[in-house]
Design an enzyme around this catalytic site. Structure first.
Site, PDB file in Angstrom:
ATOM      1  N   HIS A 248      40.143  33.830  23.144  1.00 29.68           N
ATOM      2  CA  HIS A 248      41.033  34.554  24.047  1.00 29.68           C
ATOM      3  C   HIS A 248      42.363  33.817  24.067  1.00 29.68           C
ATOM      4  O   HIS A 248      42.416  32.608  23.820  1.00 29.68           O
ATOM      5  CB  HIS A 248      40.454  34.608  25.466  1.00 29.68           C
ATOM      6  CG  HIS A 248      39.107  35.238  25.553  1.00 29.68           C
ATOM      7  ND1 HIS A 248      38.045  34.650  26.211  1.00 29.68           N
ATOM      8  CD2 HIS A 248      38.630  36.404  25.050  1.00 29.68           C
ATOM      9  CE1 HIS A 248      36.982  35.425  26.129  1.00 29.68           C
ATOM     10  NE2 HIS A 248      37.310  36.488  25.410  1.00 29.68           N
ATOM     11  N   GLU A 286      38.062  40.466  20.775  1.00 28.76           N
ATOM     12  CA  GLU A 286      37.703  41.709  21.470  1.00 28.76           C
ATOM     13  C   GLU A 286      38.832  42.130  22.407  1.00 28.76           C
ATOM     14  O   GLU A 286      38.675  42.173  23.622  1.00 28.76           O
ATOM     15  CB  GLU A 286      36.374  41.545  22.227  1.00 28.76           C
ATOM     16  CG  GLU A 286      36.049  40.124  22.682  1.00 28.76           C
ATOM     17  CD  GLU A 286      36.475  39.838  24.120  1.00 28.76           C
ATOM     18  OE1 GLU A 286      37.421  40.482  24.608  1.00 28.76           O
ATOM     19  OE2 GLU A 286      35.855  38.963  24.746  1.00 28.76           O
TER      20      GLU A 286
END
Length: 358
Positions: A248, A286
């Site tokens: 992330h 993602e």
């Protein structure tokens, strides 16, 4: 700020190309290595008048010659001139014998060596599979501390580095970034100092997560959370490899946004994760399926868009980057905005399989 102050260990060797000369600068000497164009994307690197460079000086010069995406590069070394370095270059794996007279240093081999970019390369950690409710995964190594990676970025003329987050010392900056309205809108972790202290404590106790700062010339500008995919929530949505890794990101400072910075931190972060664990064959992400700009940036950087799927909190897109593609396509290099294609014809596997080295 001096480059030598960026890490707990000095950066001993720096190299830059000036036309047909590569200048290699170490702590105790500067040397100039002549470069000759042989045609067909081949560059001949010759020893300096001061003598044959050390092994790491040679690697640094070859790194500089392969740090651009606008031309194909195969660094060719005359074996008679480089005989003092041949054995170590071949043993390291970055060089291959082209013929009786020459060695070839292939970028996709060179850039998989940790020597130039990891201050303290770690030995390969033994693999022992551990039971888990979501499927077995390897026992994970202890998280490294301090500076993890450093790389000179020619288009910024700065050194990008990664360092492990220090829970107490870095808490104020982490707290500040998480409460920035721009960041809180997508990271969704705004809170008090105590809440963020607890967040970092949980991260420290979780073997599959590692918080990292990305810096330019030692100044933190980016925050990354690196994770092992098998144990992560993403592992339920694809067949994760045992050493697949994901991440992330948030850009902490407004001025560090834009193409010049993305093309520095994104491939460097991917490069670090491939170097840190040679068994990592794929990197995944993602992003929110609605975050079209981020997905465009990722696909331009070599990620394949695999599928869309649902988390409990968002509709996400699974993106994936494979090790082989990253290194063969030289995705660490900044693409030419006029010609975003990636050179592939001089790849090691293609040339050595054909036996066409002339």
């Amino acid at each position: 700020m001096s480059l030598d102050t960026l890490t707990s260990q000095p950066l001993p060797i720096r190299a830059r190309r000036h036309g047909d000369v590569v200048q290699v600068r170490g702590n105790d000497r500067d040397i100039n290595l002549p470069v000759a164009h042989l045609g067909g994307g081949r560059l001949a690197l010759r020893p300096a008048s001061e003598g044959v460079p050390t092994h790491n000086e040679t690697l640094a010069a070859c790194e500089t010659l392969s740090n651009h995406a606008t031309e194909e590069v195969l660094v060719v070394l005359d074996r008679a001139l480089w005989c003092a370095r041949e054995a170590q270059l071949l043993k390291s794996g970055c060089a291959q014998v082209l013929d009786g007279d020459t060695l070839g240093v292939f970028p996709e081999l060179l850039w998989q060596l940790p020597d130039l970019w990891l201050p303290e390369p770690q030995p390969v950690f033994p693999q022992v599979m551990m039971p888990d409710p979501h499927g077995a995964h390897p026992l994970r190594p202890a998280k490294p501390t301090g500076t993890l990676y450093h790389r000179y970025i020619p288009w910024l003329d700065q050194v990008f580095s990664l360092r492990a987050l220090e829970r107490e010392a870095d808490l104020p900056l982490f707290h500040h970034w998480m409460n920035d309205t721009r960041i809180a809108a997508f990271f969704d972790e705004a809170g008090t100092m105590a809440e963020h202290q607890g967040y970092l404590a949980r991260m420290a106790d979780d073997p599959h997560m590692m918080p990292v700062f990305g810096c330019l010339n030692g100044v933190p500008l980016f925050y990354f959370e690196l994770y092992w995919a098998r144990e992560n929530r993403i592992g339920a949505h694809y067949e994760a490899g045992a050493w697949d890794r994901g991440w992330h990101v948030l850009v902490g400072e407004e001025h560090a946004r834009g193409a010049d910075y993305i093309t520095a931190w994104l491939p460097s972060l991917m490069h670090y994760m491939f170097l840190a664990e040679p068994r990592t064959q794929a990197l995944v992400g993602e992003p929110a399926a609605s975050h079209h700009q981020q997905i465009r940036n990722l696909t331009r950087s070599g990620f394949a868009r695999v599928k869309d799927f649902d988390f409990a909190h968002k509709r996400a897109t699974l993106v994936r980057l494979e090790r082989d593609y990253f290194f063969k396509s030289r995705l660490w290099a900044r693409p030419d905005p006029e010609d975003p294609g990636r050179p592939l014809r001089l790849s090691c596997s293609a040339l050595l399989t054909r036996g066409n080295t002339k």
